[in-house]
Design a protein around this motif. Structure first.
Motif, PDB file in Angstrom:
ATOM      1  N   PRO A  93      33.789  76.396  64.916  1.00  0.00           N
ATOM      2  CA  PRO A  93      32.637  76.333  64.005  1.00  0.00           C
ATOM      3  C   PRO A  93      33.067  75.986  62.586  1.00  0.00           C
ATOM      4  CG  PRO A  93      32.581  78.343  65.344  1.00  0.00           C
ATOM      5  CD  PRO A  93      33.920  77.711  65.566  1.00  0.00           C
ATOM      6  N   ALA A  94      32.164  75.344  61.861  1.00  0.00           N
ATOM      7  CA  ALA A  94      32.442  75.035  60.458  1.00  0.00           C
ATOM      8  C   ALA A  94      32.642  76.336  59.673  1.00  0.00           C
ATOM      9  CB  ALA A  94      31.288  74.241  59.861  1.00  0.00           C
ATOM     10  N   MET A  95      33.487  76.268  58.649  1.00  0.00           N
ATOM     11  CA  MET A  95      33.727  77.443  57.826  1.00  0.00           C
ATOM     12  C   MET A  95      32.502  77.724  56.953  1.00  0.00           C
ATOM     13  SD  MET A  95      36.743  78.268  55.043  1.00  0.00           S
ATOM     14  CE  MET A  95      38.026  77.756  56.191  1.00  0.00           C
ATOM     15  N   PRO A  96      31.930  78.927  57.027  1.00  0.00           N
ATOM     16  CA  PRO A  96      30.788  79.246  56.169  1.00  0.00           C
ATOM     17  C   PRO A  96      31.130  79.116  54.687  1.00  0.00           C
ATOM     18  CG  PRO A  96      30.992  80.862  57.938  1.00  0.00           C
ATOM     19  CD  PRO A  96      32.231  80.017  57.972  1.00  0.00           C
ATOM     20  N   THR A  97      30.168  78.669  53.922  1.00  0.00           N
ATOM     21  CA  THR A  97      30.391  78.482  52.487  1.00  0.00           C
ATOM     22  C   THR A  97      30.836  79.765  51.821  1.00  0.00           C
ATOM     23  OG1 THR A  97      28.750  76.706  52.421  1.00  0.00           O
ATOM     24  CG2 THR A  97      29.291  77.762  50.327  1.00  0.00           C
ATOM     25  N   VAL A  98      30.281  80.910  52.235  1.00  0.00           N
ATOM     26  CA  VAL A  98      30.648  82.175  51.598  1.00  0.00           C
ATOM     27  C   VAL A  98      32.125  82.498  51.813  1.00  0.00           C
ATOM     28  CG1 VAL A  98      29.924  83.614  53.571  1.00  0.00           C
ATOM     29  CG2 VAL A  98      29.962  84.578  51.252  1.00  0.00           C
ATOM     30  N   PHE A  99      32.690  82.124  52.965  1.00  0.00           N
ATOM     31  CA  PHE A  99      34.124  82.347  53.200  1.00  0.00           C
ATOM     32  C   PHE A  99      34.946  81.510  52.217  1.00  0.00           C
ATOM     33  CE2 PHE A  99      34.043  83.434  58.061  1.00  0.00           C
ATOM     34  CZ  PHE A  99      33.155  84.462  57.812  1.00  0.00           C
ATOM     35  N   ARG A 100      34.609  80.233  52.141  1.00  0.00           N
ATOM     36  CA  ARG A 100      35.384  79.319  51.302  1.00  0.00           C
ATOM     37  C   ARG A 100      35.292  79.718  49.826  1.00  0.00           C
ATOM     38  NH1 ARG A 100      37.163  74.436  52.734  1.00  0.00           N
ATOM     39  NH2 ARG A 100      35.690  74.361  54.488  1.00  0.00           N
ATOM     40  N   GLU A 101      34.087  80.037  49.373  1.00  0.00           N
ATOM     41  CA  GLU A 101      33.918  80.388  47.960  1.00  0.00           C
ATOM     42  C   GLU A 101      34.633  81.689  47.623  1.00  0.00           C
ATOM     43  OE1 GLU A 101      29.711  80.387  47.293  1.00  0.00           O
ATOM     44  OE2 GLU A 101      29.619  78.192  47.023  1.00  0.00           O
ATOM     45  N   LEU A 102      34.568  82.679  48.513  1.00  0.00           N
ATOM     46  CA  LEU A 102      35.277  83.936  48.274  1.00  0.00           C
ATOM     47  C   LEU A 102      36.779  83.695  48.207  1.00  0.00           C
ATOM     48  CD1 LEU A 102      35.553  87.000  48.059  1.00  0.00           C
ATOM     49  CD2 LEU A 102      35.343  87.122  50.558  1.00  0.00           C
ATOM     50  N   ALA A 103      37.315  82.913  49.132  1.00  0.00           N
ATOM     51  CA  ALA A 103      38.751  82.664  49.156  1.00  0.00           C
ATOM     52  C   ALA A 103      39.215  81.924  47.906  1.00  0.00           C
ATOM     53  CB  ALA A 103      39.117  81.868  50.404  1.00  0.00           C
ATOM     54  N   THR A 104      38.463  80.915  47.497  1.00  0.00           N
ATOM     55  CA  THR A 104      38.838  80.142  46.308  1.00  0.00           C
ATOM     56  C   THR A 104      38.794  81.002  45.060  1.00  0.00           C
ATOM     57  OG1 THR A 104      38.013  78.093  47.312  1.00  0.00           O
ATOM     58  CG2 THR A 104      38.217  78.126  44.922  1.00  0.00           C
ATOM     59  N   THR A 105      37.738  81.832  44.942  1.00  0.00           N
ATOM     60  CA  THR A 105      37.601  82.694  43.769  1.00  0.00           C
ATOM     61  C   THR A 105      38.681  83.768  43.742  1.00  0.00           C
ATOM     62  OG1 THR A 105      35.212  82.320  43.835  1.00  0.00           O
ATOM     63  CG2 THR A 105      35.993  84.137  42.487  1.00  0.00           C
ATOM     64  N   ALA A 106      38.968  84.366  44.894  1.00  0.00           N
ATOM     65  CA  ALA A 106      40.008  85.385  44.948  1.00  0.00           C
ATOM     66  C   ALA A 106      41.377  84.794  44.623  1.00  0.00           C
ATOM     67  CB  ALA A 106      40.028  86.036  46.332  1.00  0.00           C
ATOM     68  N   ALA A 107      41.664  83.613  45.163  1.00  0.00           N
ATOM     69  CA  ALA A 107      42.949  82.970  44.855  1.00  0.00           C
ATOM     70  C   ALA A 107      43.074  82.708  43.369  1.00  0.00           C
ATOM     71  CB  ALA A 107      43.082  81.673  45.646  1.00  0.00           C
ATOM     72  N   THR A 108      42.015  82.223  42.747  1.00  0.00           N
ATOM     73  CA  THR A 108      42.043  81.978  41.297  1.00  0.00           C
ATOM     74  C   THR A 108      42.246  83.279  40.539  1.00  0.00           C
ATOM     75  OG1 THR A 108      40.590  80.064  41.568  1.00  0.00           O
ATOM     76  CG2 THR A 108      40.762  80.989  39.357  1.00  0.00           C
ATOM     77  N   ALA A 109      41.567  84.343  40.993  1.00  0.00           N
ATOM     78  CA  ALA A 109      41.720  85.644  40.345  1.00  0.00           C
ATOM     79  C   ALA A 109      43.151  86.164  40.432  1.00  0.00           C
ATOM     80  CB  ALA A 109      40.756  86.649  40.967  1.00  0.00           C
ATOM     81  N   ALA A 110      43.842  85.794  41.499  1.00  0.00           N
ATOM     82  CA  ALA A 110      45.228  86.211  41.673  1.00  0.00           C
ATOM     83  C   ALA A 110      46.212  85.265  41.003  1.00  0.00           C
ATOM     84  CB  ALA A 110      45.555  86.317  43.162  1.00  0.00           C
ATOM     85  N   GLY A 111      45.703  84.184  40.403  1.00  0.00           N
ATOM     86  CA  GLY A 111      46.567  83.271  39.675  1.00  0.00           C
ATOM     87  C   GLY A 111      46.862  81.970  40.365  1.00  0.00           C
ATOM     88  N   TYR A 112      46.154  81.664  41.467  1.00  0.00           N
ATOM     89  CA  TYR A 112      46.404  80.432  42.214  1.00  0.00           C
ATOM     90  C   TYR A 112      45.172  79.535  42.117  1.00  0.00           C
ATOM     91  CZ  TYR A 112      50.234  83.059  44.341  1.00  0.00           C
ATOM     92  OH  TYR A 112      51.366  83.793  44.542  1.00  0.00           O
ATOM     93  N   THR A 113      45.289  78.461  41.391  1.00  0.00           N
ATOM     94  CA  THR A 113      44.162  77.536  41.259  1.00  0.00           C
ATOM     95  C   THR A 113      44.201  76.472  42.354  1.00  0.00           C
ATOM     96  OG1 THR A 113      45.423  76.134  39.735  1.00  0.00           O
ATOM     97  CG2 THR A 113      44.046  77.850  38.762  1.00  0.00           C
ATOM     98  N   GLY A 114      43.040  75.897  42.644  1.00  0.00           N
ATOM     99  CA  GLY A 114      42.973  74.761  43.548  1.00  0.00           C
ATOM    100  C   GLY A 114      43.103  75.094  45.010  1.00  0.00           C
ATOM    101  N   PHE A 115      42.943  76.363  45.392  1.00  0.00           N
ATOM    102  CA  PHE A 115      43.066  76.716  46.806  1.00  0.00           C
ATOM    103  C   PHE A 115      41.828  76.263  47.557  1.00  0.00           C
ATOM    104  CE2 PHE A 115      42.636  80.185  50.144  1.00  0.00           C
ATOM    105  CZ  PHE A 115      43.558  79.610  51.009  1.00  0.00           C
TER     106      PHE A 115
END
Length: 216
Positions: A93-115
């Motif tokens: 199944p396609a990745m739900p938008t909420v999964f992708r947005e949470l992961a990208t935001t959390a990665a940025t919060a931890a110091g990793y941009t562009g995930f």
């Protein structure tokens, strides 16, 4: 490649550093829990949880499924990513938008941009289920971090070193906590201790874990 940047999203009191490049963002997913529950239900209705088999023939105690362009799977042929579910022959199944947005935001919060994750492994732990110490090595490169979202019952995260024999930290994880590790910590051994019995409003007598990666 994901770069490092200043933390803009998680207050310092809600961050716990595990090692260089690794941290826990406490309660980071709580404001999305309703959307996460709906997305998990949608994915698992299409592609149900199953207990996969290791190359050595052992049944994994955590039940698993996937969403995204690629899905992680294991059987007697080995550990690997596939574009199709081996049980159905259909694309994951396609990745739900909420999964992708949470992961990208959390990665940025931890110091990793562009995930930009392209794979999400969904694990369901029931009492007694565990995950042995392992490295995530099936991805094409190790520049992107790993984002792991804990939902439901609490668990003990085992965060080890660069060798399997290194004594792991025992880190309590609660509903809504997000772990992020990359850079120098990307290949650290990690796992989950056997889950204790209990009940949680989100997942009943279970823990749900979302592990988001850049696999390709």
């Amino acid at each position: 490649m994901s770069g490092r940047t200043a933390d803009l999203f998680a207050p310092a009191k809600h961050r716990e550093t595990l090692a260089e490049g690794a941290m826990i963002l406490r309660g980071f997913a709580l404001d999305r829990e309703t959307a996460l529950a709906a997305a998990i239900e949608q994915v698992t209705a299409d592609t149900p949880f199953r207990h996969m088999e290791t190359p050595g023939g052992h049944r994994m105690s955590a039940a698993m499924t996937n969403c995204g362009e690629l899905g992680w799977t294991t059987d007697r042929r080995g550990y690997r990513y596939t574009r199709d579910d081996p049980e159905t022959g259909r694309p994951w199944p396609a990745m739900p938008t909420v999964f992708r947005e949470l992961a990208t935001t959390a990665a940025t919060a931890a110091g990793y941009t562009g995930f930009d994750p392209d794979a999400c492994l969904i694990n369901r732990y029931q009492p007694g289920a565990r995950m042995g110490l392992h490295q995530d090595r099936n991805e094409q490169d190790f520049d992107a971090p790993i984002v792991s979202v804990s939902l439901g019952l609490p668990a003990t995260f085992l965060f080890g070193g660069d060798r399997r024999a290194d004594r792991p930290q025992r880190v309590p994880l609660e509903h809504g906590d997000v772990a992020v590790w990359g850079a120098a910590a990307r290949l650290r051994y990690h796992g989950i201790a056997p889950l204790r019995a209990g009940s949680h409003p989100f997942a009943g007598e279970a823990r749900i874990n979302l592990t988001l990666r850049r696999a390709s």
